[in-house]
Design an enzyme around this catalytic site. Structure first.
Site, mmCIF file in Angstrom:
data_model
loop_
_atom_site.group_PDB
_atom_site.id
_atom_site.type_symbol
_atom_site.label_atom_id
_atom_site.label_comp_id
_atom_site.label_asym_id
_atom_site.label_seq_id
_atom_site.Cartn_x
_atom_site.Cartn_y
_atom_site.Cartn_z
ATOM 1 N N HIS A 21 -5.786 2.513 -21.725
ATOM 2 C CA HIS A 21 -4.947 2.847 -22.880
ATOM 3 C C HIS A 21 -5.508 4.068 -23.593
ATOM 4 O O HIS A 21 -6.720 4.248 -23.683
ATOM 5 C CB HIS A 21 -4.901 1.686 -23.874
ATOM 6 C CG HIS A 21 -4.355 0.414 -23.320
ATOM 7 N ND1 HIS A 21 -5.143 -0.502 -22.681
ATOM 8 C CD2 HIS A 21 -3.096 -0.080 -23.313
ATOM 9 C CE1 HIS A 21 -4.387 -1.525 -22.302
ATOM 10 N NE2 HIS A 21 -3.147 -1.295 -22.659
ATOM 11 N N TYR A 70 -5.465 4.362 -26.736
ATOM 12 C CA TYR A 70 -6.162 3.891 -27.939
ATOM 13 C C TYR A 70 -7.608 3.480 -27.676
ATOM 14 O O TYR A 70 -8.403 3.320 -28.601
ATOM 15 C CB TYR A 70 -5.401 2.748 -28.632
ATOM 16 C CG TYR A 70 -5.289 1.459 -27.835
ATOM 17 C CD1 TYR A 70 -6.389 0.648 -27.590
ATOM 18 C CD2 TYR A 70 -4.052 1.035 -27.333
ATOM 19 C CE1 TYR A 70 -6.283 -0.520 -26.867
ATOM 20 C CE2 TYR A 70 -3.931 -0.135 -26.618
ATOM 21 C CZ TYR A 70 -5.051 -0.910 -26.390
ATOM 22 O OH TYR A 70 -4.939 -2.067 -25.670
ATOM 23 N N GLU A 71 -7.961 3.302 -26.391
ATOM 24 C CA GLU A 71 -9.355 2.977 -26.083
ATOM 25 C C GLU A 71 -10.260 4.200 -26.250
ATOM 26 O O GLU A 71 -11.481 4.085 -26.176
ATOM 27 C CB GLU A 71 -9.472 2.452 -24.650
ATOM 28 C CG GLU A 71 -8.851 1.081 -24.456
ATOM 29 C CD GLU A 71 -8.871 0.644 -22.999
ATOM 30 O OE1 GLU A 71 -9.865 0.067 -22.565
ATOM 31 O OE2 GLU A 71 -7.870 0.918 -22.289
ATOM 32 N N HIS A 102 -7.821 -8.089 -19.859
ATOM 33 C CA HIS A 102 -7.662 -7.156 -18.733
ATOM 34 C C HIS A 102 -8.895 -7.278 -17.836
ATOM 35 O O HIS A 102 -10.011 -7.070 -18.302
ATOM 36 C CB HIS A 102 -7.575 -5.710 -19.236
ATOM 37 C CG HIS A 102 -6.274 -5.355 -19.871
ATOM 38 N ND1 HIS A 102 -5.451 -4.381 -19.368
ATOM 39 C CD2 HIS A 102 -5.653 -5.837 -20.963
ATOM 40 C CE1 HIS A 102 -4.383 -4.290 -20.140
ATOM 41 N NE2 HIS A 102 -4.481 -5.156 -21.115
ATOM 42 N N ALA A 156 3.113 -5.966 -22.467
ATOM 43 C CA ALA A 156 3.520 -6.844 -23.562
ATOM 44 C C ALA A 156 4.010 -5.915 -24.667
ATOM 45 O O ALA A 156 3.424 -4.863 -24.889
ATOM 46 C CB ALA A 156 2.331 -7.667 -24.037
ATOM 47 N N HIS A 186 -3.686 -9.994 -31.463
ATOM 48 C CA HIS A 186 -3.763 -9.822 -30.007
ATOM 49 C C HIS A 186 -3.743 -11.189 -29.314
ATOM 50 O O HIS A 186 -3.163 -11.335 -28.235
ATOM 51 C CB HIS A 186 -5.030 -9.039 -29.637
ATOM 52 C CG HIS A 186 -5.150 -8.719 -28.178
ATOM 53 N ND1 HIS A 186 -4.188 -7.991 -27.494
ATOM 54 C CD2 HIS A 186 -6.095 -9.036 -27.251
ATOM 55 C CE1 HIS A 186 -4.554 -7.881 -26.222
ATOM 56 N NE2 HIS A 186 -5.705 -8.503 -26.048
ATOM 57 N N MET A 235 2.160 0.097 -26.762
ATOM 58 C CA MET A 235 1.094 1.115 -26.831
ATOM 59 C C MET A 235 0.727 1.645 -25.450
ATOM 60 O O MET A 235 -0.398 2.124 -25.255
ATOM 61 C CB MET A 235 -0.158 0.497 -27.469
ATOM 62 C CG MET A 235 0.092 -0.240 -28.768
ATOM 63 S SD MET A 235 -1.377 -1.120 -29.307
ATOM 64 C CE MET A 235 -0.700 -2.109 -30.653
ATOM 65 N N SER A 236 1.638 1.539 -24.495
ATOM 66 C CA SER A 236 1.257 1.923 -23.125
ATOM 67 C C SER A 236 2.483 2.381 -22.337
ATOM 68 O O SER A 236 3.484 2.782 -22.919
ATOM 69 C CB SER A 236 0.627 0.709 -22.419
ATOM 70 O OG SER A 236 1.596 -0.305 -22.231
ATOM 71 N N SER A 243 -1.105 -6.508 -20.544
ATOM 72 C CA SER A 243 -1.872 -7.521 -21.283
ATOM 73 C C SER A 243 -1.408 -8.938 -20.981
ATOM 74 O O SER A 243 -0.240 -9.271 -21.177
ATOM 75 C CB SER A 243 -1.727 -7.305 -22.796
ATOM 76 O OG SER A 243 -2.425 -6.168 -23.178
ATOM 77 N N ASN A 301 6.282 -10.792 -29.269
ATOM 78 C CA ASN A 301 6.450 -11.106 -30.697
ATOM 79 C C ASN A 301 7.571 -10.230 -31.246
ATOM 80 O O ASN A 301 7.884 -9.200 -30.669
ATOM 81 C CB ASN A 301 5.138 -10.785 -31.434
ATOM 82 C CG ASN A 301 4.686 -9.340 -31.199
ATOM 83 O OD1 ASN A 301 4.048 -9.043 -30.177
ATOM 84 N ND2 ASN A 301 5.050 -8.448 -32.093
HETATM 85 N N1 HPA Z 1 3.692 -3.564 -31.416
HETATM 86 C C1 HPA Z 1 3.084 -2.733 -30.560
HETATM 87 N N2 HPA Z 1 2.554 -3.128 -29.412
HETATM 88 C C2 HPA Z 1 2.646 -4.420 -29.092
HETATM 89 C C3 HPA Z 1 3.272 -5.348 -29.925
HETATM 90 C C4 HPA Z 1 3.834 -4.900 -31.160
HETATM 91 O O1 HPA Z 1 4.383 -5.662 -31.966
HETATM 92 N N3 HPA Z 1 3.207 -6.558 -29.308
HETATM 93 C C5 HPA Z 1 2.561 -6.354 -28.137
HETATM 94 N N4 HPA Z 1 2.217 -5.061 -27.998
#
Ligand code: HPA
Length: 268
Positions: A79, A81-82, A57, A109, A243, A207-208, A27, A231
């Site tokens: 992903h 989750y998609e 993306h 990320a 996001h 998540m990946s 990302s 973050n």
């Molecule tokens: N949690 C999960 N996935 C993420 C995060 C997060 O804080 N930041 C970027 N991808």
């Protein structure tokens, strides 16, 4: 046979480019490929690939020579989750194996769990925890790709980690190290889940990446992983996550990220 169809399509479109390194750009990190793009193939045109649905993306495979190495780059990944079946998420990695790729670089990320991490830090992935409650290796095994019961002692190869640490040193980047844990998403964690992730021993959460790294290792490819800490994970600072914030943090580290990646490829 689908893999063969995909590989034939790519070989035809790229004039048998035969990449040795594959890079999955996460990302907000897809820009790296724009600097080098020789040939781009849109996912929607590649047999067996899915269209990418995530903002930030681009959804294409980019073939280019980077620091003298033949590289294929994914501008955007699939992903879980998609809603893609996990087999679709890892399909590109199997294609890379068939194209002759020896090394996979995975990037993402991620949320920082380790309290010493700051937003915009880069973290070298030393190991991972699969907490996605799904395993891409389940199902009939293709012995041509890898063994039924693959060892996962050193998914992120030590020699590649050393290359990344030396590259960071050369570039004066304070590259952190840690364990990445993958949850399915798409929601960010609750503060209690953040606490759980911390207790289970991870330094970053996302998540990946884990499915692709698992399959690459299973296929006998060497893996290097780099997370961009976008973050602090939910509950650590009390700030609400978005996001947009993740993309902005990725943008902020773009320069540092690109130069690190380039140096790593150069040294491989
Ligand atoms: N949690 C999960 N996935 C993420 C995060 C997060 O804080 N930041 C970027 N991808």
């Amino acid at each position: 046979m689908q893999l063969k169809e995909t590989v034939d399509y790519i070989n035809e479109k790229t004039n048998n480019f035969a990449p040795e390194i594959a890079i999955v750009l996460g990302s907000g990190l897809g820009d790296f490929a724009d600097d080098f793009c020789d040939i781009a193939l849109s996912y929607k045109d590649i047999p067996g690939f899915e269209a990418s649905t995530v903002k930030g993306h681009k959804g294409q495979l980019v073939f280019a020579t980077v620091a003298g190495k033949k590289v294929v780059m994914m501008q955007g990944r699939f992903h879980y989750y998609e809603g893609h079946p996990i087999q679709k998420v890892v399909y590109p990695v199997k294609v890379f194996k068939k194209l002759g790729v020896k090394t996979l670089i995975v990037t993402n990320a991620a949320g920082g769990i380790n309290r010493t991490f700051n937003a915009s830090d880069l973290m070298l992935i030393t190991d991972h925890i699969n907490f996605m409650h799904v395993n891409p290796l389940i199902g009939p095994n293709d012995e041509e790709l890898g063994p039924r019961f693959p060892d996962m002692t050193e998914v992120y190869k030590k020699d590649l980690q050393e290359i990344a640490m030396s590259a960071a040193k050369k570039l004066d980047i304070n590259l952190k190290k840690g364990v990445y844990m993958a949850l399915t998403g798409p929601n960010y964690e609750t503060p209690s889940e953040t606490k759980m992730v911390e207790m289970l021993g991870a330094d970053a959460v996302g998540m990946s990446t884990v499915p692709e790294a698992m399959v690459a290792n299973y296929c006998g490819m060497k893996v290097l992983g780099i997370s961009c800490i976008s973050n602090a994970a939910a509950g650590i600072t009390g700030e609400v996550l978005s996001h947009q914030e993740v993309i902005e943090a990725a943008n902020a580290v773009k320069g540092k990220f690109k130069s690190l990646l380039f140096e790593c490829v150069k040294a491989m």
